[in-house]
Design an enzyme around this catalytic site. Sequence first.
Site, mmCIF file in Angstrom:
data_model
loop_
_atom_site.group_PDB
_atom_site.id
_atom_site.type_symbol
_atom_site.label_atom_id
_atom_site.label_comp_id
_atom_site.label_asym_id
_atom_site.label_seq_id
_atom_site.Cartn_x
_atom_site.Cartn_y
_atom_site.Cartn_z
ATOM 1 N N TYR A 26 9.767 -13.984 -5.283
ATOM 2 C CA TYR A 26 8.364 -14.351 -5.498
ATOM 3 C C TYR A 26 7.602 -14.476 -4.182
ATOM 4 O O TYR A 26 6.567 -15.123 -4.111
ATOM 5 C CB TYR A 26 8.230 -15.631 -6.339
ATOM 6 C CG TYR A 26 8.848 -15.480 -7.696
ATOM 7 C CD1 TYR A 26 8.204 -14.755 -8.688
ATOM 8 C CD2 TYR A 26 10.100 -16.031 -7.974
ATOM 9 C CE1 TYR A 26 8.794 -14.586 -9.932
ATOM 10 C CE2 TYR A 26 10.685 -15.868 -9.221
ATOM 11 C CZ TYR A 26 10.034 -15.137 -10.201
ATOM 12 O OH TYR A 26 10.618 -14.964 -11.429
ATOM 13 N N GLY A 27 8.119 -13.814 -3.126
ATOM 14 C CA GLY A 27 7.349 -13.736 -1.886
ATOM 15 C C GLY A 27 6.147 -12.830 -2.066
ATOM 16 O O GLY A 27 5.985 -12.145 -3.079
ATOM 17 N N GLU A 35 -8.314 -5.002 5.237
ATOM 18 C CA GLU A 35 -8.214 -5.998 6.296
ATOM 19 C C GLU A 35 -8.959 -5.474 7.518
ATOM 20 O O GLU A 35 -8.824 -4.297 7.876
ATOM 21 C CB GLU A 35 -6.756 -6.273 6.650
ATOM 22 C CG GLU A 35 -6.028 -7.066 5.578
ATOM 23 C CD GLU A 35 -4.583 -7.369 5.948
ATOM 24 O OE1 GLU A 35 -3.979 -8.209 5.279
ATOM 25 O OE2 GLU A 35 -4.069 -6.748 6.918
ATOM 26 N N HIS A 51 -8.019 -1.994 9.237
ATOM 27 C CA HIS A 51 -7.756 -2.259 10.659
ATOM 28 C C HIS A 51 -8.497 -1.355 11.635
ATOM 29 O O HIS A 51 -8.149 -1.327 12.817
ATOM 30 C CB HIS A 51 -6.261 -2.194 10.984
ATOM 31 C CG HIS A 51 -5.383 -3.000 10.094
ATOM 32 N ND1 HIS A 51 -5.688 -4.290 9.727
ATOM 33 C CD2 HIS A 51 -4.209 -2.692 9.469
ATOM 34 C CE1 HIS A 51 -4.729 -4.741 8.918
ATOM 35 N NE2 HIS A 51 -3.843 -3.792 8.740
ATOM 36 N N ASP A 98 -1.014 -1.928 12.523
ATOM 37 C CA ASP A 98 -1.004 -3.249 13.145
ATOM 38 C C ASP A 98 0.395 -3.644 13.607
ATOM 39 O O ASP A 98 0.577 -4.713 14.163
ATOM 40 C CB ASP A 98 -1.531 -4.299 12.164
ATOM 41 C CG ASP A 98 -0.692 -4.369 10.901
ATOM 42 O OD1 ASP A 98 0.311 -5.110 10.899
ATOM 43 O OD2 ASP A 98 -1.017 -3.684 9.924
ATOM 44 N N GLN A 126 0.813 -1.209 0.000
ATOM 45 C CA GLN A 126 0.000 0.000 0.000
ATOM 46 C C GLN A 126 0.854 1.269 0.000
ATOM 47 O O GLN A 126 2.012 1.266 0.398
ATOM 48 C CB GLN A 126 -0.923 0.012 1.222
ATOM 49 C CG GLN A 126 -1.980 -1.078 1.231
ATOM 50 C CD GLN A 126 -1.443 -2.411 1.684
ATOM 51 O OE1 GLN A 126 -0.631 -2.493 2.606
ATOM 52 N NE2 GLN A 126 -1.878 -3.463 1.039
ATOM 53 N N GLN A 165 -1.304 -9.911 -4.467
ATOM 54 C CA GLN A 165 -2.620 -10.392 -4.061
ATOM 55 C C GLN A 165 -3.752 -9.577 -4.686
ATOM 56 O O GLN A 165 -4.825 -10.116 -4.968
ATOM 57 C CB GLN A 165 -2.721 -10.354 -2.529
ATOM 58 C CG GLN A 165 -1.756 -11.324 -1.860
ATOM 59 C CD GLN A 165 -1.597 -11.046 -0.381
ATOM 60 O OE1 GLN A 165 -1.648 -9.899 0.071
ATOM 61 N NE2 GLN A 165 -1.404 -12.098 0.404
#
Length: 732
Positions: A321-322, A629, A608, A576, A301, A344
């Site tokens: 590729y994490g 989230e 959050h 977080d 973000q 994602q």
Amino acid sequence: MSRSALVATTAAALLAGGCLAAVAPAAAAEPELLSQGHPVTASTVENADYTPARAAVDGDLGTRWSSTFADGQWLQIDLGEVADLTRLELVWEAAYGADFRVLASTDGSTWSQVGQVVGGTGGTQSVPLDGDGRYVRLDFSKRGTGYGYSLWEARVFGIPGGTPTTPPTTPPATPEPTDPPELIEGGGDLGPNVHVYDDATPDSTIQAELDAAFQAQETAQFGQRRDQFLFKPGTYDVHAHIGFDTSISGAGRNPDDVRINGGVWVDAQWFGGNATQNFWRSVENLSIAPHTGEARWAVSQAAPMRRVHVLGDLSLAPSSYGWSSGGFIADSKVDGTVRSYSQQQWLSRDSSFGAWEGSVWNMVFSGVEGSPPPSFPNPSHTVLDTSPVTREKPYLYWAGDDWAIFVPELAEDTQGTTWEDGPTPGTSIPLDDVYVAKPGDSAERINAALDQGLHLLLTPGVYHVDESIDVDRPDTVVLGLGYATIVNDGGTTAMRVADVDGVSIAGVLFDAGTEHAPVLLEVGEPGASADHSDDPIALHDVFLRVGGAVAGKVDDALVVHSDDTIIDHIWSWRGDHGDGIGWDQNTAKRGLVVNGDDVTAYGLFVEHYQQHNTVWNGERGRTVFYQSELAYDPPSQAAWMNGSKQGWASYKVGDGVTDHQAWGVGVYSYNNVDPSIVTESGIEAPAVPGVRLRNLLTVSLGGNGIIRHVVNGIGGEASGTATIPSYLVAFN
């Protein structure tokens, strides 16, 4: 004998002679309009021909008095005789007085206060008066907008109390002369945290400075350092690794004016190959010829790519590729293939790609040439052929002999870039018309500059403000460089934008202070209803942070009251991780509240918060891409209850809304304090024909928390350690 004694004596005589049984008391006099057509003077006038002082008392609602654009003004009326003053009625033009006193004098030299207003809101205003006077002075101390004070009419009502008095031999006293406000000039240097290069700068010098900044900023997620790198038109053989709170930008009029032969690179070695915390960095307005044939922008973000031309391929994932967790690209061209790999979710807006490869959960394309065909949920490609209404972000550029800010024009039903077929349409603001702020500047000084009609450029650094920065003038640009950060001290609202046309707030990070505030950034006022459709307010790359640096506290991070506002990429984040993190430490209810009608949003990242992350109360709202989230840290189910309902939906469309659209909405749970926590639905919206939501999903990350349904009890459960989304193609 007094008048009252005479009346009493006469009544007694009449009764004694039998002429009447009783004497009725005299009827009380009614207040009357005293000011119309009387002599009037003023401290200043904006235009002697069109806005004279006499227009405020001429009885004509088509004429007005207005002052110059500064506080400390007055308007004084000679009523011709002393009167018992009862009421003042003001009919304001849009430029009104927020704070002012009403003074009265019988002789024009000794004054007393007979009325006061604090926090006025303009319109037609009635002010009670209590006192006597022939001369009435409106003593204005604070404007409600960036303009002056502007009155269609000022009407004084009262009861005349005697014969006309003789005017004083000297003119009525005027306020004691005061020093004029400091004239704040625009322009000037950009300060030590802006690194400027041209063709004459050795590449080795540039590379050394880029490397030093990256070494300092690679892991400094909540540090104080801020850097902006600006490349004037030319070609540079460098490889720029970009760390936290760092921006790299071309300073040409268009992206191809600046060529980086090498790379502008974001990877994730610092975090074990995981890019889910690669926040707060940006690249803008340049072209990249990657030395490997592939540029890399592995971010999550608050890391936008704007106005970039990649002469090759582009990878959005780290070299390992994490995972990487969402980003934003706009007004950009990639000649080759964009490979999302482990990303994602992602929003691409008004760009051009050679091709696109990859999909995980939520890939959204709005007005993108070369987007993949629409498909949902597998692959999860949400495609809008055009973007309904856009205004690209303002940017700083070198105009040949000085800096200027370019402001792109408003457009509708857009697709592709603004610059491939010719320069981006819009207007330029010379730096002489801009206040160049530097860390250490107070809100008082910044407001004084804005009051004088200057735009605002926030150079890189952290700005602590103990009063709100008030953006009141239409079409004002507030542009931040290098993640300029505003921290609100003492519980104040960090910035307020008036309900006026065309304001742009761009590239600013708002960081909540430790004293509770009602809101960090407020756009418009409650009840705002002005039509801005021809010239809307726009928010570009505006980021709001509660916790992480300190234990911030706020009710609502961002509130939008103004109609027609364009929200073009925000990240509103209740932290977080970092410092000051905890259910009772960084407290914040909501990340975004939209009360205005006809608001359009692209790229909402809101996460959050302790109640609904987003509440949308306005009509005809549109959201293109939403990532959220839920709060990680509710300590128990009892702490995560919305009345009798389990949990708070992330995206809440107000119960009374009848028209709302959204595309590509993703809501995730990661309840790592109590993984058994249940949220009833990720999204809540009225089940009426005008509310239409498309391509929706909920995910439980690793089985941490349960989301029972996608929308309103509809859609399957998101739970279990396999991290498998629950999809819903359409609601209504």
